[in-house]
Structure formats: C-alpha cells, structure tokens
Design an enzyme around this catalytic site. Structure first.
Site, PDB file in Angstrom:
ATOM      1  N   ARG A  24     -40.956  22.119 -18.629  1.00 22.95           N
ATOM      2  CA  ARG A  24     -40.884  22.342 -20.082  1.00 22.95           C
ATOM      3  C   ARG A  24     -42.241  22.574 -20.742  1.00 22.95           C
ATOM      4  O   ARG A  24     -42.297  22.962 -21.908  1.00 22.95           O
ATOM      5  CB  ARG A  24     -40.147  21.163 -20.750  1.00 22.95           C
ATOM      6  CG  ARG A  24     -38.643  21.258 -20.584  1.00 22.95           C
ATOM      7  CD  ARG A  24     -37.946  20.103 -21.257  1.00 22.95           C
ATOM      8  NE  ARG A  24     -38.025  18.879 -20.462  1.00 22.95           N
ATOM      9  CZ  ARG A  24     -37.872  17.643 -20.954  1.00 22.95           C
ATOM     10  NH1 ARG A  24     -37.662  17.469 -22.246  1.00 22.95           N
ATOM     11  NH2 ARG A  24     -37.947  16.588 -20.179  1.00 22.95           N
ATOM     12  N   GLN A  86     -46.314  15.172  -1.779  1.00 21.48           N
ATOM     13  CA  GLN A  86     -44.858  15.083  -1.765  1.00 21.48           C
ATOM     14  C   GLN A  86     -44.285  16.494  -1.904  1.00 21.48           C
ATOM     15  O   GLN A  86     -44.254  17.062  -2.990  1.00 21.48           O
ATOM     16  CB  GLN A  86     -44.347  14.207  -2.928  1.00 21.48           C
ATOM     17  CG  GLN A  86     -42.850  13.972  -2.886  1.00 21.48           C
ATOM     18  CD  GLN A  86     -42.273  13.523  -4.207  1.00 21.48           C
ATOM     19  OE1 GLN A  86     -42.891  13.676  -5.260  1.00 21.48           O
ATOM     20  NE2 GLN A  86     -41.072  12.981  -4.173  1.00 21.48           N
ATOM     21  N   ASN A 401     -88.050  33.844 -26.849  1.00 21.18           N
ATOM     22  CA  ASN A 401     -88.380  32.947 -25.744  1.00 21.18           C
ATOM     23  C   ASN A 401     -88.035  33.522 -24.385  1.00 21.18           C
ATOM     24  O   ASN A 401     -88.368  32.935 -23.366  1.00 21.18           O
ATOM     25  CB  ASN A 401     -87.663  31.603 -25.933  1.00 21.18           C
ATOM     26  CG  ASN A 401     -86.162  31.771 -26.081  1.00 21.18           C
ATOM     27  OD1 ASN A 401     -85.691  32.758 -26.654  1.00 21.18           O
ATOM     28  ND2 ASN A 401     -85.411  30.824 -25.574  1.00 21.18           N
ATOM     29  N   TYR A 402     -87.400  34.676 -24.357  1.00 20.98           N
ATOM     30  CA  TYR A 402     -86.863  35.200 -23.105  1.00 20.98           C
ATOM     31  C   TYR A 402     -87.401  36.612 -22.912  1.00 20.98           C
ATOM     32  O   TYR A 402     -87.228  37.481 -23.769  1.00 20.98           O
ATOM     33  CB  TYR A 402     -85.325  35.208 -23.219  1.00 20.98           C
ATOM     34  CG  TYR A 402     -84.595  35.616 -21.978  1.00 20.98           C
ATOM     35  CD1 TYR A 402     -84.811  34.964 -20.763  1.00 20.98           C
ATOM     36  CD2 TYR A 402     -83.641  36.636 -22.020  1.00 20.98           C
ATOM     37  CE1 TYR A 402     -84.115  35.330 -19.627  1.00 20.98           C
ATOM     38  CE2 TYR A 402     -82.937  37.003 -20.889  1.00 20.98           C
ATOM     39  CZ  TYR A 402     -83.172  36.348 -19.690  1.00 20.98           C
ATOM     40  OH  TYR A 402     -82.473  36.714 -18.565  1.00 20.98           O
ATOM     41  N   SER A 420     -91.345  34.562 -43.530  1.00 26.58           N
ATOM     42  CA  SER A 420     -90.001  35.032 -43.229  1.00 26.58           C
ATOM     43  C   SER A 420     -90.029  36.185 -42.247  1.00 26.58           C
ATOM     44  O   SER A 420     -90.987  36.966 -42.189  1.00 26.58           O
ATOM     45  CB  SER A 420     -89.315  35.501 -44.520  1.00 26.58           C
ATOM     46  OG  SER A 420     -89.177  34.392 -45.380  1.00 26.58           O
TER      47      SER A 420
HETATM   48  C1  UD1 Z   1     -37.565   7.736 -14.469  1.00 27.53           C
HETATM   49  C2  UD1 Z   1     -36.730   6.519 -14.088  1.00 27.53           C
HETATM   50  C3  UD1 Z   1     -35.968   6.037 -15.304  1.00 27.53           C
HETATM   51  C4  UD1 Z   1     -36.934   5.724 -16.437  1.00 27.53           C
HETATM   52  C5  UD1 Z   1     -37.806   6.942 -16.740  1.00 27.53           C
HETATM   53  C6  UD1 Z   1     -38.868   6.581 -17.713  1.00 27.53           C
HETATM   54  C7  UD1 Z   1     -36.133   6.888 -11.756  1.00 27.53           C
HETATM   55  C8  UD1 Z   1     -35.056   7.294 -10.822  1.00 27.53           C
HETATM   56  N1  UD1 Z   1     -35.805   6.883 -13.043  1.00 27.53           N
HETATM   57  O1  UD1 Z   1     -36.639   8.738 -14.815  1.00 27.53           O
HETATM   58  O2  UD1 Z   1     -35.233   4.872 -14.978  1.00 27.53           O
HETATM   59  O3  UD1 Z   1     -36.220   5.337 -17.588  1.00 27.53           O
HETATM   60  O4  UD1 Z   1     -38.447   7.400 -15.533  1.00 27.53           O
HETATM   61  O5  UD1 Z   1     -39.570   7.727 -18.078  1.00 27.53           O
HETATM   62  O6  UD1 Z   1     -37.211   6.556 -11.344  1.00 27.53           O
HETATM   63  N2  UD1 Z   1     -42.056  12.439  -9.879  1.00 27.53           N
HETATM   64  C9  UD1 Z   1     -42.639  12.763  -8.698  1.00 27.53           C
HETATM   65  N3  UD1 Z   1     -41.856  13.186  -7.677  1.00 27.53           N
HETATM   66  C10 UD1 Z   1     -40.505  13.271  -7.790  1.00 27.53           C
HETATM   67  C11 UD1 Z   1     -39.917  12.925  -9.003  1.00 27.53           C
HETATM   68  C12 UD1 Z   1     -40.707  12.513 -10.044  1.00 27.53           C
HETATM   69  O7  UD1 Z   1     -43.842  12.697  -8.547  1.00 27.53           O
HETATM   70  O8  UD1 Z   1     -39.876  13.656  -6.794  1.00 27.53           O
HETATM   71  C13 UD1 Z   1     -42.882  12.005 -10.988  1.00 27.53           C
HETATM   72  C14 UD1 Z   1     -42.743  12.902 -12.189  1.00 27.53           C
HETATM   73  O9  UD1 Z   1     -43.702  13.949 -12.147  1.00 27.53           O
HETATM   74  C15 UD1 Z   1     -43.012  11.950 -13.330  1.00 27.53           C
HETATM   75  C16 UD1 Z   1     -42.491  10.612 -12.808  1.00 27.53           C
HETATM   76  O10 UD1 Z   1     -42.447  10.747 -11.404  1.00 27.53           O
HETATM   77  O11 UD1 Z   1     -44.377  11.812 -13.592  1.00 27.53           O
HETATM   78  C17 UD1 Z   1     -41.125  10.260 -13.353  1.00 27.53           C
HETATM   79  O12 UD1 Z   1     -40.237  11.266 -12.986  1.00 27.53           O
HETATM   80  P1  UD1 Z   1     -39.128  11.789 -13.956  1.00 27.53           P
HETATM   81  O13 UD1 Z   1     -38.394  12.878 -13.298  1.00 27.53           O
HETATM   82  O14 UD1 Z   1     -39.710  12.044 -15.287  1.00 27.53           O
HETATM   83  O15 UD1 Z   1     -38.187  10.515 -14.007  1.00 27.53           O
HETATM   84  P2  UD1 Z   1     -36.993  10.305 -14.987  1.00 27.53           P
HETATM   85  O16 UD1 Z   1     -35.825  11.060 -14.489  1.00 27.53           O
HETATM   86  O17 UD1 Z   1     -37.426  10.545 -16.358  1.00 27.53           O
END
Ligand code: UD1
Ligand code: CA
Length: 472
Positions: A24, A86, A401-402, A420
C-alpha cells in the site's frame, strides 16, 4: 531499568520482522526504508533495540532485502546487527523461524516490527520484566475500532488463552477490543519448540506467530498481557497517509518535549526536527522551521519563520531571520554570539562566524571564517576565505575560489572595506585596513592600509549621439 532487566532475566535478543512488501505504500522503496523524522522506519526500531542493550538484533528481511540490509549495515556499522532472509514470506511465525538459528537459548527474545517505528525502550523493558525469564508476555492495547487486529482472548478475567486473528475470529471474538500490538517478549528456550509446532491451518494459510499463545497455555506456561495506553508506540505504517499522520504525531511530541524545557514555539504543529536539537534558555522558534542532524541553539537565540537549519551551533543571542538555509553537513557551521543572519542567507559547511557578524540577504558563505563584527549584507559569495574583524564586504562581491581545477584561499585582513561588485581572485590577500574600490577584479595581493582600484578607467564622451533606427 535496562540493567535491572538484564541482571534479573538474562540477556535480551531482538528480532525485527521487516520482510513484508508494503504494497500500500505503492513505492519502489522497501516500506521499512521510508522515513519518519528523517530516518528509515526500521532504523528507529533498531535504535530502540540497542537502547535496551540488546545482545543481538536480528532483522528478518525479504522484500528489498539487499537494500534494507545495506542501509542498516551502513547506519549501524558497529552494532550487533544480523540478518535473516525470509523468502517467500509465509507469515509472522515463519519470519521468526528464519531468525531462530541466530538466537541463543539463554536469552529472552523480543519480537518487533520494522514498520512500527515508535515503540519505546521503557515499554520493552517492562515487557521483558513481565516475561521474567519464564512467561510469554504480550504487549496489548485497547482500540475502539479493533478491525484487522489479533484479538486477546481471555479465560474470564483470568489469563490470556489465545490470540485470534481478525479473519479467523467469530463474531463474538470480534467484539473484543483488546488487541495484540505485534510486540512480545518470550524466553528463547520456550519459543523454539513452539516455533517448530506452528502450522498454517487458518484463514490466511500463514504461519502465525500468535499461535504460540495457545501452545503456551497447553504447556502450562503463563501468558501475561501488558497493556499500553499509548497508541503511537504500537502504530504501524502501511500507507503514505499513516506515515504522514505518524510523522505529525511524533513531531508534536518532540515539540512538546522542547517546550517543557522552556523553548517558545510560535506553533508546535509547524515544527519539524529530523535529528537532535539542544536548546539553552529563552530560545524562540517561529513557524515552519526544519532542524536536521545535530543542531544546538544558545541562550536567547531566535529563529525566524521558514528556516532550515542542519548540523550547526548557533551561539547565545544570535538571530536567524526568515528563510535562511544553514547546513553544516560533516564540517559543521558555527554562528557567533549576537550575530544576525538572513533573511534569505545561506551558510554552508565550514562557515565559522564570530560574534556580531552580519550576513544579509542572498549571501552565501562556505568553508570560511569571519571574525567578530564582519559584515556581508547583500548579494555576496565568500568561499574558502579568512575574513578579519570588522570587515565590510560589499554587495555583489565574490571570492573566485576555484580556478577550474583547484580551490584557493582568500585572506582579508581586519578592517578591510571591499566595495560592491568586486571579484577577489584567489589565492589573494587583502592587507589589513585596506580598501578595494567597487567593481575591482583583484588578482594580486595588496598592502595593508592601501586603496586598490582594479577596473578600466571611466571614459565619458560629451554630447554623444545615440544611433537611431533606420526607416525601412
Ligand atoms: C500481526 C498479528 C496481529 C496483530 C498485528 C498488529 C500475526 C499473525 N498477527 O498481524 O495479531 O494484531 O500484527 O499489527 O502475527 N512480516 C514479515 N514476514 C511475513 C509476514 C509479516 O516479515 O511473512 C512482517 C511485516 O512486514 C510486518 C510485521 O511482520 O512488519 C507484521 O506483519 P503484518 O502482516 O502486518 O501482520 P498483521 O496481519 O497485521
Ligand atoms: Ca500490520
């Protein structure tokens, strides 16, 4: 506090999840590298992790991994920072699984997100203390609109039973307003076997880190919810609007903190600090000023509207008039006591201005020293120069200067008057007390006390007839 937490509960290791795409944001830049207060979102999080004396900070990268790792390695050169990739991203549990091999069993693991930049060190310390080396501690918050968040499911008023993701929740569970913030602290020796047991049998077919709560209850490990009442600390950034809202909220906090110290601001809603600002007593800051890098303002300093000031020290009583741009970059800028700068002035790296120096509109100073009382009030350039005390530097005059290949210095003695529209061709020295006539191009050094005029003599023809246009 950090020390207490460490002594009592062993070392803390931090995992920062930062592999998500950030669709987004609609940007080619990885989400966690977008800037809040001038720094990458994830850099704020790493900073806070280091602020609780984390033994190790593991950043889980995926989307834009190379870019994120390069940026962080440069920003935190000597920090105990490690990366785990990851690919693909199969959920938050899967993200932490990638870091597992880097985590030692004797510690507490704190899980953070790279897109939740304002989590506070004290909050994390309290969470580690709540975990106490034997419990799973969740940071939770009550939201009026909990849509999208994982709900904290309790057993009556008793302990936490589970976190149920919004998409998996029953209508009754969706009524719960206490949500999981995404931040937890968990003893690593307990975390590892739970990670091994995660599955992806849920509405999103993801490996949810939040499923370890159920496992803890099954295993008889206490789960504690530590509630915060500060939504800013758990606010995530998913789109440009949220980024801008968080920026404004953060800036307002910084402005308030400065005002508590006595700084007077015309409008705290029109203030931006992207770095550090140290202020002595009776500093006044008008609207729309931006401070970057490390800036310090002495007692009684006044900053006019619409100034951008970076990497500079402004001494007591100096006044920076509106629309002035100061950037010391690495070399820094110093403005002496009671100096008057601007409006519309530009001070560049290595500008060192003494007491009561006056720099006026459209004057640029770079890598130059101006001694006490020197003045350049209009339309001038002073680069690579040493300017003596009380020098008056005329409108439209410049140091050349240059030479096209190398920079050279100009030395102007005390009490010199430069007329001036002069060009001082460096290397050149204007002797103390000397005067240079307007319009001179000076390429040879001059003796102290003398008058130098280096321009064609004026010729005037009396009764001269101007050419007239021929008729067609
Ligand atoms: C997660 C929580 C939810 C909580 C919310 C708060 C889980 C399953 N759910 O949901 O309970 O209320 O955060 O904001 O954990 N990320 C990775 N790799 C992945 C997936 C995510 O690095 O495979 C990172 C994302 O970039 C982000 C963070 O983990 O920075 C959270 O991921 P996001 O997908 O936003 O989790 P939510 O579904 O919002
Ligand atoms: Ca999220």
């Amino acid at each position: 506090m950090a020390q207490i937490a460490q002594q009592d509960f062993g070392p803390v290791d931090v995992v920062i999840m930062a592999a998500g795409k950030g669709t987004r944001m609609k940007s080619s830049l990885p989400k966690v590298l977008h800037r809040l207060a001038g720094r990458a979102l994830v850099s704020h999080v790493v900073d806070t992790a280091l602020g609780i004396q984390a033994r190790k900070v593991v950043v889980v990268t995926g989307h834009g991994a190379h870019e994120v790792e390069t940026a962080l390695a440069a920003a935190f050169a000597d920090a105990p920072l490690e990366f785990a990739r990851q690919v693909p991203q199969l959920g938050t549990g899967h993200a932490v699984q990638q870091a597992e091999a880097l985590l030692d069993n004797d510690g507490t693991t704190v899980v953070l997100s790279g897109d939740v930049p304002l989590i506070g060190a004290q909050t994390l310390q309290a969470l580690v203390a709540a975990s106490a080396g034997r419990r799973l501690a969740l940071l939770t918050i009550d939201f009026d609109d909990p849509t999208g968040y994982g709900r904290i499911v309790r057993d009556g008023d008793e302990g936490v039973q589970a976190i149920v993701e919004h998409k998996d929740a029953t209508p009754e569970q969706r009524q719960i307003r206490e949500v999981y913030s995404g931040v937890m602290a968990v003893p690593t020796r307990l975390l590892k076997p739970w990670l091994a047991r995660l599955d992806n049998k849920n509405a999103q077919a993801e490996f949810y880190l939040t499923d370890i709560v159920r496992m803890a209850t099954v295993d008889g490990v206490a789960v504690v919810a530590h509630r915060t009442d500060d939504p800013l600390q758990v606010a995530g950034v998913n789109d440009p609007l949220q980024l801008a809202q968080l920026e404004r909220a953060y800036q307002l906090r910084q402005a308030q903190a400065l005002m508590v110290q006595g700084v007077r601001m015309a409008d705290p809603a029109r203030f931006d600090l992207r770095g550090t600002l140290a202020c002595e007593a009776d500093v006044e800051i008008d609207v729309n000023c931006v401070f970057e890098g490390a800036v310090s303002l002495g007692a009684g300093v006044r900053i006019g509207a619409n100034c951008v000031i970076a990497n500079a020290r402004i001494e007591n009583g100096a006044v920076i008039h509106p629309f002035t741009h100061i950037d010391g970059e690495k070399a820094g800028v110093t403005v002496g006591p009671a100096a008057l700068i601007g409006p519309f002035a530009r001070l560049r790296p290595g500008a060192r201005l003494g007491a009561e120096v006056h720099i006026g509109n459209f004057v640029e100073i770079k890598n130059s020293t101006l001694a006490a009382g020197a003045k350049a009030n209009h339309l001038a350039y002073i680069g690579d120069a040493s300017v003596g005390a009380r020098v008056n530097y005329g409108a439209g005059s410049i140091t050349a200067n240059y030479d096209g290949a190398n920079k050279h210095r100009t030395v102007i003695g005390d009490d010199v008057h430069i007329g001036s529209n002069c060009v001082l061709v460096a290397p050149v020295t204007i002797g103390a007390g000397g005067t240079v006539g307007g319009g001179s191009t000076v390429s040879k050094s001059t003796e102290p006390g003398g008058l130098t005029v280096a321009r064609a003599r004026q010729v005037s023809y009396p009764n001269w007839l101007r050419p007239v246009k021929k008729k067609a």
